[in-house]
Design a protein around this motif. Structure first.
Motif, PDB file in Angstrom:
ATOM      1  N   TRP A 219      11.977  41.816  37.681  1.00 53.68           N
ATOM      2  CA  TRP A 219      12.566  43.146  37.454  1.00 53.68           C
ATOM      3  C   TRP A 219      11.788  44.205  38.221  1.00 53.68           C
ATOM      4  O   TRP A 219      12.373  45.067  38.896  1.00 53.68           O
ATOM      5  CB  TRP A 219      12.554  43.416  35.961  1.00 53.68           C
ATOM      6  N   GLN A 223      12.780  46.425  41.886  1.00 56.70           N
ATOM      7  CA  GLN A 223      12.666  47.869  42.032  1.00 56.70           C
ATOM      8  C   GLN A 223      11.828  48.236  43.255  1.00 56.70           C
ATOM      9  O   GLN A 223      12.157  49.163  44.004  1.00 56.70           O
ATOM     10  CB  GLN A 223      12.054  48.470  40.778  1.00 56.70           C
ATOM     11  N   GLU A 268      19.641  45.972  37.020  1.00 57.51           N
ATOM     12  CA  GLU A 268      19.030  46.183  38.336  1.00 57.51           C
ATOM     13  C   GLU A 268      20.002  45.833  39.447  1.00 57.51           C
ATOM     14  O   GLU A 268      20.043  46.503  40.487  1.00 57.51           O
ATOM     15  CB  GLU A 268      17.740  45.369  38.471  1.00 57.51           C
ATOM     16  N   TYR A 271      22.253  48.749  39.715  1.00 56.61           N
ATOM     17  CA  TYR A 271      21.555  49.880  40.329  1.00 56.61           C
ATOM     18  C   TYR A 271      21.554  49.744  41.857  1.00 56.61           C
ATOM     19  O   TYR A 271      21.882  50.692  42.590  1.00 56.61           O
ATOM     20  CB  TYR A 271      20.129  49.907  39.790  1.00 56.61           C
ATOM     21  N   THR A 305      11.078  47.207  29.849  1.00 56.84           N
ATOM     22  CA  THR A 305      12.206  47.758  30.606  1.00 56.84           C
ATOM     23  C   THR A 305      12.984  48.832  29.849  1.00 56.84           C
ATOM     24  O   THR A 305      13.834  49.490  30.431  1.00 56.84           O
ATOM     25  CB  THR A 305      13.190  46.629  30.952  1.00 56.84           C
TER      26      THR A 305
END
Length: 419
Positions: A219, A223, A268, A271, A305
């Motif tokens: 995760w 990012q 994610e 995103y 998260t």
């Protein structure tokens, strides 16, 4: 996470448009994509790059800086005295040197080590650190004070592990400590340090064999890739998809944290798709993340998260904002209830996303009011967030005297203008 902060070695004199073109091509971004991100046509971008129209006003320069994720406005303007503000890299926390020193130190393998704490004891300390982060308005200060000892103690536990099971347990804790460090290092002027910790976290998680640790490390790695720019979106997608293929067969009967990190990874993917401009894929992944959230216990809140049922409304705002859909972002913001988000920094981050939506929709007064709420929730979140800093600076150049005063007052509070 921080963007690629390596300055572009320009040779003066270069025009504003030439700098935009160099930064855009360096990011692997087309004119069409940049135009969509700043709300103009591709022909307008072409005219800017060719110098056929004048340098835009500050508000548009800030939007271009946001889209290109430059380190400093001087990279666009060429004027070292023209607002040398690191939009996406914060000013550097006072505890950063101490944290960096521990991360950069080569761990001693000598016989003089003190006895390591048991993994269970370290895990309890890490849990308290997460709880403190979520409840503290100045959460970076809290983490910065805890991290040096936590990093050293977790590394020591790995070194002194006497069995495979002990070593795997210690590696799982170490991976989570590195996750804490990544939250501290986000938006700090140390991108190389951030990547070093990201990679160490991935290695520790893999060594642990712990599905939850692996999911958290993935995760954070996703990012880091995404925030490095469009050329790295595929890498972000690959990390997420590979980890989901590993986790999803484990979900029947899995512990709640494993289910939650799977949902967080789904978001994610949403995103990254939204930042790419792929609305269908973005909302499709958001729907799958919401399905996972609906399977979580009602009061559950993932400590790393923030994935939970309540946070899905905030995630919807983020998807709409990244798709540059101002009206939809405002609609989603109205539907999301920020008060049910227990984490102060996550609540502040949601307020910043709301403010971005208001700005996209042309509601600058609402954007500034929302950023004031973000400051009240967690000052350090807004102080180190490039989107928030950009909106505030744009407000200081507004035509309305009242808006300029309001923005200037907030700029002083978050430390980007002198009192």
């Amino acid at each position: 996470m921080s963007s690629d902060a390596t300055p572009v070695p320009y040779t003066d004199p270069l025009s504003f448009g030439q700098r935009v073109q160099l930064l855009r091509t360096r990011r692997g971004m087309s004119r069409v994509v940049l135009a969509g991100l700043v709300g103009r046509s591709s022909s307008w971008v072409k005219q800017v790059e060719r110098g056929e129209i004048q340098t835009p006003k500050l508000g548009m320069i800030l939007r271009i800086a946001e889209a290109l994720r430059v380190r400093d406005l001087s990279e666009l303007t060429g004027d070292q005295s023209s607002l040398p503000v690191g939009l996406f890299v914060g000013p550097g926390h006072e505890r950063l040197p101490a944290v960096a020193a521990v991360i950069n130190a080569f761990p001693s393998w000598g016989a003089g080590d003190r006895e390591a704490s048991p993994a269970a004891h370290l895990r309890a300390r890490v849990a308290r650190a997460w709880a403190a982060r979520h409840s503290a308005p100045n959460h970076r200060d809290v983490l910065g004070a805890l991290l040096p000892a936590l990093i050293q103690d977790a590394q020591l536990a790995v070194r002194q592990a006497e069995s495979g099971a002990q070593r795997r347990a210690a590696q799982s804790v170490l991976a989570e400590v590195y996750a804490l460090a990544q939250f501290f290092l986000a938006y700090q002027p140390e991108p190389a340090l951030l990547w070093r910790v990201t990679e160490r976290g991935m290695m520790a998680a893999q060594e642990s064999g712990d599905p939850h640790a692996i999911g958290v490390a993935a995760w954070l790695a996703a990012q880091a890739h995404r925030d490095s720019g469009p050329a790295h979106y595929e890498a972000a997608d690959a990390v997420v998809s590979d980890t989901l293929r590993y986790l999803e067969p484990l979900l029947p009967g899995a512990a709640t944290p494993v289910l939650a990190i799977t949902g967080a990874l789904r978001f994610e993917a949403a995103y990254t798709a939204a930042r790419r401009g792929d609305a269908g894929t973005a909302w499709g992944h958001w729907d799958k993340a919401r399905e996972v959230a609906d399977r979580l216990p009602g009061g559950y809140y993932h400590p790393v998260t923030s994935f939970s049922r309540p946070v899905m409304g905030a995630h919807a705002v983020t998807v709409a904002v990244e798709l540059r859909a101002g009206g939809e972002a405002v609609r989603q913001a109205a539907a999301a209830d920020a008060s049910v988000i227990p984490s102060r920094p996550r609540r502040a981050r949601h307020r910043i996303e709301q403010a971005r939506g208001y700005r996209l929709d042309g509601q600058m007064e609402a954007a500034l009011a929302t950023l004031e709420s973000a400051f009240e929730a967690a000052p350090e979140t807004i102080r180190y967030n490039g989107y928030a800093r950009g909106i505030v600076l744009e407000g200081t150049e507004a035509k309305s005297p009242d808006r300029r005063r309001r923005a200037a007052a907030l700029a002083v509070r978050i430390g980007i203008l002198a009192a």
